[in-house]
Motif scaffolding. Structure first.
Motif, mmCIF file in Angstrom:
data_model
loop_
_atom_site.group_PDB
_atom_site.id
_atom_site.type_symbol
_atom_site.label_atom_id
_atom_site.label_comp_id
_atom_site.label_asym_id
_atom_site.label_seq_id
_atom_site.Cartn_x
_atom_site.Cartn_y
_atom_site.Cartn_z
ATOM 1 N N SER A 117 0.850 -1.193 0.000
ATOM 2 C CA SER A 117 0.000 0.000 0.000
ATOM 3 C C SER A 117 0.883 1.240 0.000
ATOM 4 C CB SER A 117 -0.894 0.020 1.249
ATOM 5 O OG SER A 117 -1.796 -1.067 1.250
ATOM 6 N N TYR A 118 0.438 2.291 -0.707
ATOM 7 C CA TYR A 118 1.276 3.492 -0.748
ATOM 8 C C TYR A 118 0.523 4.781 -0.431
ATOM 9 C CZ TYR A 118 -0.542 4.966 -5.335
ATOM 10 O OH TYR A 118 -1.353 5.390 -6.367
ATOM 11 N N TYR A 119 -0.795 4.736 -0.371
ATOM 12 C CA TYR A 119 -1.524 5.920 0.073
ATOM 13 C C TYR A 119 -2.853 5.490 0.678
ATOM 14 C CZ TYR A 119 -5.265 6.320 -3.478
ATOM 15 O OH TYR A 119 -6.395 6.122 -4.239
ATOM 16 N N GLY A 120 -3.421 6.407 1.443
ATOM 17 C CA GLY A 120 -4.699 6.109 2.061
ATOM 18 C C GLY A 120 -5.275 7.355 2.692
ATOM 19 N N SER A 121 -6.267 7.160 3.518
ATOM 20 C CA SER A 121 -6.933 8.282 4.180
ATOM 21 C C SER A 121 -6.882 8.107 5.689
ATOM 22 C CB SER A 121 -8.391 8.375 3.717
ATOM 23 O OG SER A 121 -8.466 8.708 2.349
ATOM 24 N N ASP A 122 -6.535 9.184 6.372
ATOM 25 C CA ASP A 122 -6.610 9.235 7.825
ATOM 26 C C ASP A 122 -6.963 10.664 8.215
ATOM 27 O OD1 ASP A 122 -4.252 10.746 7.607
ATOM 28 O OD2 ASP A 122 -2.951 9.070 8.162
ATOM 29 N N ARG A 123 -6.795 10.998 9.465
ATOM 30 C CA ARG A 123 -7.213 12.333 9.919
ATOM 31 C C ARG A 123 -6.370 13.449 9.301
ATOM 32 N NH1 ARG A 123 -10.913 12.138 13.867
ATOM 33 N NH2 ARG A 123 -11.157 10.181 15.017
ATOM 34 N N GLN A 124 -5.181 13.109 8.840
ATOM 35 C CA GLN A 124 -4.301 14.119 8.263
ATOM 36 C C GLN A 124 -4.215 14.041 6.746
ATOM 37 O OE1 GLN A 124 -0.729 13.214 10.670
ATOM 38 N NE2 GLN A 124 -0.974 15.252 11.557
ATOM 39 N N ALA A 125 -4.339 12.839 6.204
ATOM 40 C CA ALA A 125 -4.245 12.643 4.758
ATOM 41 C C ALA A 125 -5.582 12.119 4.253
ATOM 42 C CB ALA A 125 -3.141 11.652 4.431
ATOM 43 N N TYR A 126 -6.295 12.933 3.514
ATOM 44 C CA TYR A 126 -7.605 12.538 3.011
ATOM 45 C C TYR A 126 -7.940 13.363 1.779
ATOM 46 C CZ TYR A 126 -8.868 16.778 5.555
ATOM 47 O OH TYR A 126 -8.913 18.067 6.016
ATOM 48 N N SER A 127 -8.903 12.892 1.039
ATOM 49 C CA SER A 127 -9.407 13.646 -0.107
ATOM 50 C C SER A 127 -10.737 14.277 0.291
ATOM 51 C CB SER A 127 -9.616 12.728 -1.318
ATOM 52 O OG SER A 127 -8.371 12.310 -1.842
ATOM 53 N N GLY A 128 -10.856 15.564 0.039
ATOM 54 C CA GLY A 128 -12.088 16.274 0.352
ATOM 55 C C GLY A 128 -12.779 16.735 -0.919
ATOM 56 N N TYR A 129 -14.094 16.815 -0.857
ATOM 57 C CA TYR A 129 -14.905 17.291 -1.978
ATOM 58 C C TYR A 129 -15.354 18.698 -1.601
ATOM 59 C CZ TYR A 129 -14.611 12.514 -3.612
ATOM 60 O OH TYR A 129 -14.124 11.292 -4.064
ATOM 61 N N TYR A 130 -14.689 19.684 -2.206
ATOM 62 C CA TYR A 130 -14.820 21.068 -1.754
ATOM 63 C C TYR A 130 -15.699 21.907 -2.667
ATOM 64 C CZ TYR A 130 -11.250 20.053 1.676
ATOM 65 O OH TYR A 130 -10.574 19.519 2.735
ATOM 66 N N VAL A 131 -16.429 22.825 -2.021
ATOM 67 C CA VAL A 131 -17.254 23.801 -2.727
ATOM 68 C C VAL A 131 -16.839 25.186 -2.232
ATOM 69 C CG1 VAL A 131 -19.180 22.196 -2.979
ATOM 70 C CG2 VAL A 131 -19.082 23.705 -0.983
ATOM 71 N N LEU A 132 -17.269 26.211 -2.947
ATOM 72 C CA LEU A 132 -16.994 27.563 -2.482
ATOM 73 C C LEU A 132 -17.753 27.844 -1.192
ATOM 74 C CD1 LEU A 132 -17.129 29.549 -5.851
ATOM 75 C CD2 LEU A 132 -15.096 28.727 -4.611
ATOM 76 N N GLU A 133 -17.221 28.717 -0.375
ATOM 77 C CA GLU A 133 -17.819 29.017 0.929
ATOM 78 C C GLU A 133 -19.279 29.425 0.813
ATOM 79 O OE1 GLU A 133 -17.838 28.670 4.689
ATOM 80 O OE2 GLU A 133 -15.790 28.808 3.926
ATOM 81 N N ASP A 134 -19.629 30.205 -0.215
ATOM 82 C CA ASP A 134 -21.004 30.684 -0.364
ATOM 83 C C ASP A 134 -21.835 29.832 -1.318
ATOM 84 O OD1 ASP A 134 -19.721 31.311 -2.694
ATOM 85 O OD2 ASP A 134 -20.249 33.450 -2.701
ATOM 86 N N SER A 135 -21.351 28.639 -1.633
ATOM 87 C CA SER A 135 -22.082 27.754 -2.545
ATOM 88 C C SER A 135 -23.389 27.286 -1.920
ATOM 89 C CB SER A 135 -21.224 26.537 -2.886
ATOM 90 O OG SER A 135 -21.988 25.560 -3.588
ATOM 91 N N PRO A 136 -24.449 27.171 -2.734
ATOM 92 C CA PRO A 136 -25.714 26.648 -2.219
ATOM 93 C C PRO A 136 -25.692 25.135 -2.015
ATOM 94 C CG PRO A 136 -25.907 27.083 -4.563
ATOM 95 C CD PRO A 136 -24.560 27.605 -4.135
ATOM 96 N N ILE A 137 -24.618 24.476 -2.435
ATOM 97 C CA ILE A 137 -24.526 23.015 -2.306
ATOM 98 C C ILE A 137 -24.270 22.643 -0.848
ATOM 99 C CG2 ILE A 137 -23.239 20.961 -2.982
ATOM 100 C CD1 ILE A 137 -22.578 22.376 -5.620
ATOM 101 N N ARG A 138 -25.235 21.950 -0.258
ATOM 102 C CA ARG A 138 -25.133 21.542 1.141
ATOM 103 C C ARG A 138 -25.352 20.045 1.344
ATOM 104 N NH1 ARG A 138 -22.935 25.514 4.479
ATOM 105 N NH2 ARG A 138 -23.427 27.543 3.535
#
Length: 346
Positions: A117-138
């Motif tokens: 294994s060479y990568y994964g997700s934990d509290r420090q290393a993760y992939s996030g799905y980001y939107v703009l701060e004022d985006s209507p997407i909730r």
């Protein structure tokens, strides 16, 4: 300097077609990077890198963990599926990808094995799905009709997106209206801020750099969705492993040691080492983002692989009809035979 590989623009259907081509190429013996040479084992391993980042094999080599092995950089890639396809066809000696992509390639009868294994997700290393701060997407339902930018299709980012949509009640027909687009990781933040996409998948140093600039927020992260998990593995062909067992053992064990070195060494020292590596290799890369590095995210000690690393994706792909149920077993997709790392020993 070798030219960077063109970012992939294939659809999932095209990607699966490419996998069929890869399997045929391997079965026809077209692999060119697996020969031992003069009766000995391969000592120079061809590989693809990532812009502005230090891969675990690169770190292992710099730390001296690869011993008499040398790495030969052939270019950069942003696509795991492309990387393991190149490994399967012998263009490079090892490649890394999301474990679901490895399942797909193995289902196309490519004779490969995951070795660490060479990568994964934990509290420090993760992939996030980001939107703009004022985006209507909730919510997940707000994604219908929206564009989500990710590094490649048919891999980690798209799989987690679909799991998120399904767990939040979207039907398959509704989920199909969420458009996944290929956007090179270095351009994702800009594309999001300029409104070219409504959601951007960001991970590692690029994620933290974007967060430091402000103005974006996460819709969800893969760590929130699945907890800590190893998500991707390096693969080698079965032929290479048979012909070069000592080389494989040195490589895999060295990468395992690099994982643990990065885990146990103070963060500032890891970043300093990575910065030095990127600077010395002379590829005209920006080292500024390295200060945001936190973790490789590998869940298990020394990167040893467990069945659960593949079973989730076997089930997911089986439910989607992309892999025939019962065709593959999790234990048949990997081996820890070449990982001689002993916990507690550097």
């Amino acid at each position: 300097m070798p030219a960077a590989l063109t970012p992939p623009t294939t659809s999932r259907r095209q990607f699966l077609t490419l996998l069929g081509i890869s399997a045929a190429a391997v079965s026809c013996g077209t692999a060119t990077a697996t020969g031992g040479g003069a009766g000995g084992q391969v000592k120079t391993l061809k590989y693809q890198g990532a812009v502005g980042q230090v891969t675990l094999p690169e770190l292992a080599a710099d730390l001296g963990y690869l011993k008499d092995l040398k790495l030969e950089w052939t270019g950069n890639t942003i696509s795991g599926p492309q990387d393991i396809q190149s490994a399967a066809t012998g263009q490079i000696h090892f490649g890394g990808a999301f474990n679901g992509a490895i399942v797909k390639l193995a289902s196309a009868k490519a004779p490969i094995k995951a070795v660490i294994s060479y990568y994964g997700s934990d509290r420090q290393a993760y992939s996030g799905y980001y939107v703009l701060e004022d985006s209507p997407i909730r919510s997940a339902r707000d994604l219908i009709g929206k564009k989500v930018g990710m590094n490649t299709l048919g891999a980690h980012a798209q799989a987690l997106l679909e799991i998120y949509l399904a767990r939040n009640g979207l039907s398959k027909s509704e989920a199909a209206k969420v458009e996944s687009l290929v956007v090179p990781p270095v351009n994702t933040e800009q594309a999001l801020r300029q409104g070219q996409i409504q959601v951007g998948v960001l991970g590692g140093v690029l994620r933290d750099k974007a967060l430091a600039a402000g103005g974006i927020r996460p819709l969800f992260t893969d760590f929130e969705l699945l907890g800590a998990f190893s998500a991707g593995s390096y693969v080698m062909t079965q032929r290479f492993l048979k012909d070069n067992p000592d080389t494989a053992r040195t490589f895999v064990t060295g990468v395992a040691q690099a994982i643990e070195w990065s885990r146990t060494t103070p963060q500032d020292q890891v970043i300093a080492r990575m910065t030095e590596i990127v600077t010395q290799r002379g590829r005209n890369e920006d080292t500024a983002v390295l200060k945001y590095w936190r973790s490789y995210g590998v869940a298990e000690t020394g990167g040893r692989i467990e069945d659960k690393a593949f079973q989730l994706w076997l089930d997911w792909l089986g439910d989607r009809g992309e892999v025939k149920k019962g065709q593959l077993t999790a234990s048949g997709l990997y081996t820890n035979e070449f990982n001689a790392h002993t916990p507690g020993k550097g």
